[in-house]
Design a protein around this motif. Structure first.
Motif, PDB file in Angstrom:
ATOM      1  N   TYR A   1      34.032  35.500  33.485  1.00 60.74           N
ATOM      2  CA  TYR A   1      34.631  36.648  34.383  1.00 60.74           C
ATOM      3  C   TYR A   1      33.856  36.730  35.769  1.00 60.74           C
ATOM      4  N   LEU A   2      34.676  37.029  36.566  1.00 64.16           N
ATOM      5  CA  LEU A   2      34.429  37.538  37.935  1.00 64.16           C
ATOM      6  C   LEU A   2      34.505  39.027  38.165  1.00 64.16           C
ATOM      7  N   ASN A   3      33.458  39.757  38.462  1.00 65.46           N
ATOM      8  CA  ASN A   3      33.777  41.266  38.817  1.00 65.46           C
ATOM      9  C   ASN A   3      33.482  41.421  40.275  1.00 65.46           C
TER      10      ASN A   3
ATOM     11  N   ILE B   1      48.037  38.308  38.580  1.00 63.69           N
ATOM     12  CA  ILE B   1      47.181  39.576  39.250  1.00 63.69           C
ATOM     13  C   ILE B   1      47.877  40.830  39.110  1.00 63.69           C
ATOM     14  N   SER B   2      47.342  41.869  38.429  1.00 64.36           N
ATOM     15  CA  SER B   2      48.201  43.100  37.932  1.00 64.36           C
ATOM     16  C   SER B   2      47.164  44.254  38.236  1.00 64.36           C
ATOM     17  N   LEU B   3      47.719  45.446  38.104  1.00 67.71           N
ATOM     18  CA  LEU B   3      47.051  46.821  38.164  1.00 67.71           C
ATOM     19  C   LEU B   3      45.846  46.644  37.087  1.00 67.71           C
ATOM     20  N   SER B   4      46.073  46.031  36.025  1.00 63.71           N
ATOM     21  CA  SER B   4      45.055  46.012  34.721  1.00 63.71           C
ATOM     22  C   SER B   4      43.763  45.343  35.115  1.00 63.71           C
ATOM     23  N   HIS B   5      43.824  44.502  36.242  1.00 59.08           N
ATOM     24  CA  HIS B   5      42.563  43.734  36.824  1.00 59.08           C
ATOM     25  C   HIS B   5      41.776  44.599  37.555  1.00 59.08           C
ATOM     26  N   TRP B   6      42.080  46.001  37.999  1.00 56.94           N
ATOM     27  CA  TRP B   6      41.468  46.776  38.786  1.00 56.94           C
ATOM     28  C   TRP B   6      40.947  48.112  38.221  1.00 56.94           C
ATOM     29  N   THR B   7      39.554  48.205  38.520  1.00 55.51           N
ATOM     30  CA  THR B   7      39.057  49.617  38.007  1.00 55.51           C
ATOM     31  C   THR B   7      38.699  50.363  39.499  1.00 55.51           C
TER      32      THR B   7
ATOM     33  N   VAL C   1      42.446  35.595  45.846  1.00 59.83           N
ATOM     34  CA  VAL C   1      41.946  34.988  44.773  1.00 59.83           C
ATOM     35  C   VAL C   1      42.923  33.933  44.415  1.00 59.83           C
ATOM     36  N   ALA C   2      42.259  32.681  43.845  1.00 62.03           N
ATOM     37  CA  ALA C   2      43.022  31.493  43.288  1.00 62.03           C
ATOM     38  C   ALA C   2      42.367  31.048  42.161  1.00 62.03           C
TER      39      ALA C   2
ATOM     40  N   ILE D   1      38.564  39.240  36.975  1.00 68.10           N
ATOM     41  CA  ILE D   1      39.404  38.406  36.809  1.00 68.10           C
ATOM     42  C   ILE D   1      38.657  37.142  35.817  1.00 68.10           C
ATOM     43  N   GLN D   2      39.672  36.723  35.006  1.00 69.98           N
ATOM     44  CA  GLN D   2      38.980  35.525  34.227  1.00 69.98           C
ATOM     45  C   GLN D   2      39.252  34.254  34.909  1.00 69.98           C
ATOM     46  N   THR D   3      38.268  33.404  34.899  1.00 69.75           N
ATOM     47  CA  THR D   3      38.128  32.137  35.608  1.00 69.75           C
ATOM     48  C   THR D   3      38.576  30.960  34.781  1.00 69.75           C
ATOM     49  N   ARG D   4      38.486  31.178  33.478  1.00 68.82           N
ATOM     50  CA  ARG D   4      38.582  29.882  32.556  1.00 68.82           C
ATOM     51  C   ARG D   4      39.910  29.859  31.872  1.00 68.82           C
ATOM     52  N   LEU D   5      40.854  29.373  32.680  1.00 72.07           N
ATOM     53  CA  LEU D   5      42.387  29.666  31.978  1.00 72.07           C
ATOM     54  C   LEU D   5      43.249  28.098  32.264  1.00 72.07           C
ATOM     55  N   THR D   6      43.522  27.660  31.171  1.00 70.97           N
ATOM     56  CA  THR D   6      44.471  26.507  31.256  1.00 70.97           C
ATOM     57  C   THR D   6      45.633  26.822  32.074  1.00 70.97           C
TER      58      THR D   6
END
Length: 344
Positions: free
Chosen positions: A132-134, A217-223, A147-148, A205-210
């Motif tokens: 993950y990247l924070n 990207i959604s609200l759930s990625h934000w704190t 982010v891409a 955000i998770q970086t290791r996804l196939t």
């Protein structure tokens, strides 16, 4: 109100086929091609409803953070760990630009490759053990955080890898207009402030996804972090107020704009407000506090969503004011330009 996903496509990562049999891809190897890059760019007519500007990304001196890893037989090797991609030249944002990184990295002909890019460049940014990247974000930075993510199985294809850059923030502005068409009704804005909004936040955000599409990207990625007052402005004593015009219907260019602000996406609390003062025909300023957590019960505007653009139209009348809120997407038109090289 109709909200859509907004995609801005900006870079395409080209993986050149490598026929080497060694796993040491961190240094030049005879017969292997270096990782090189090409670019794609959104091209469209800039619309006043959105902060569309290709030079936000494609400007000399700009930098992006690049992360990349290769996995083979459960063995993970990190190729890019917050590598700096630097824009050194732009002949035309819609045609060609030149980027560089150093030192060069080299491809293998097998393994699973994962790439994540973050714009702008973060000097201190690390991928954790769970991949993950924070990413910390300050509202006052006025930066368009993008982010891409992409995946490639090198045994199947090493064709160009499309990194679709998506806006991680919300874009917000406030537009002031008067209902009267008469020049004898003269309004001036003398102060403006946004109150009780998230001044900071963390984007995870998770970086290791196939398939990055399974984790849009959604609200759930934000704190959200600290709630505070932001974006204060006031006219100089004795003058400097901003004239409020009479706009044509539904034409944002005819309003007095206050923004754009790139905001931490979050649910607005009950105290979220815009505080402003106005003068009428040179009289004393009158202050108004407009709550924006629930604008006339309009659904969907009590929360700012990533990738969305919010326009608040504040129209002054002799009896008070009217507020209209509209959400629109950034454009999704993509054009692939000629190749550009990122070289060491």
């Amino acid at each position: 109100m109709k909200l859509r996903s907004i995609v801005i496509s900006a870079l395409i990562l080209t993986a050149l086929l490598c026929g080497c049999g060694t796993d040491d891809f961190m240094r030049p190897i005879e017969g292997c091609a270096p990782v090189s890059f090409s670019a794609g760019l959104v091209t469209h007519t800039t619309k006043a409803l959105k902060p569309d500007d290709p030079t936000i990304l494609f400007t000399v001196g700009n930098k992006a953070s690049l992360f990349g890893s290769r996995i083979k037989d459960d063995d993970t090797k990190r190729i890019f760990s917050n590598r700096e991609l630097r824009c050194d030249a732009v002949s035309d944002p819609l045609i060609n630009s030149e980027w560089n990184y150093s030192p060069l990295e080299y491809w293998q002909d097998d393994g699973d490759y994962y790439f994540t890019a973050v714009f702008p460049y973060y000097q201190v940014l690390q991928m954790d053990d769970a991949f993950y990247l924070n990413i910390p974000y300050q509202t006052g930075s006025n930066q368009d955080l993008m982010v891409a993510r992409a995946y490639r199985d090198a045994t199947i294809s090493t064709d160009p890898v499309n990194l679709e850059f998506k806006h991680a923030t919300s874009a917000v502005r406030f537009l002031f207009g008067k209902a009267s068409t008469s020049d004898s009704d003269r309004y001036e804005l003398t102060s403006f402030r946004l109150e009780n909004l998230a001044a900071a936040g963390t984007f995870k955000i998770q970086t290791r996804l196939t398939n990055p599409a399974v984790d849009p990207i959604s609200l759930s990625h934000w704190t959200p972090g600290t709630i505070a007052n932001i974006a204060s402005w006031s006219a100089e004593t004795g003058g400097g107020g901003k004239n409020i015009p009479h706009p044509a219907a539904s034409d944002p260019d005819g309003y007095l704009p206050m923004g754009w602000y790139y905001m931490v996406p979050h649910r607005l609390n009950a105290g979220a407000a815009v505080r402003f003062s106005l003068t009428y025909n040179g009289g004393d300023p009158v202050e108004t506090v407009l709550n924006i957590s629930d604008c006339d019960g309009v659904p969907g505007v009590d929360t700012w969503i990533p990738n969305c653009v919010y326009n608040y139209y504040i129209t002054l009348t002799q009896s008070g004011l009217d507020v209209t809120v509209r959400a629109v997407p950034w454009d999704e038109v993509t054009v692939i330009t000629e190749d550009i090289n990122f070289e060491g």
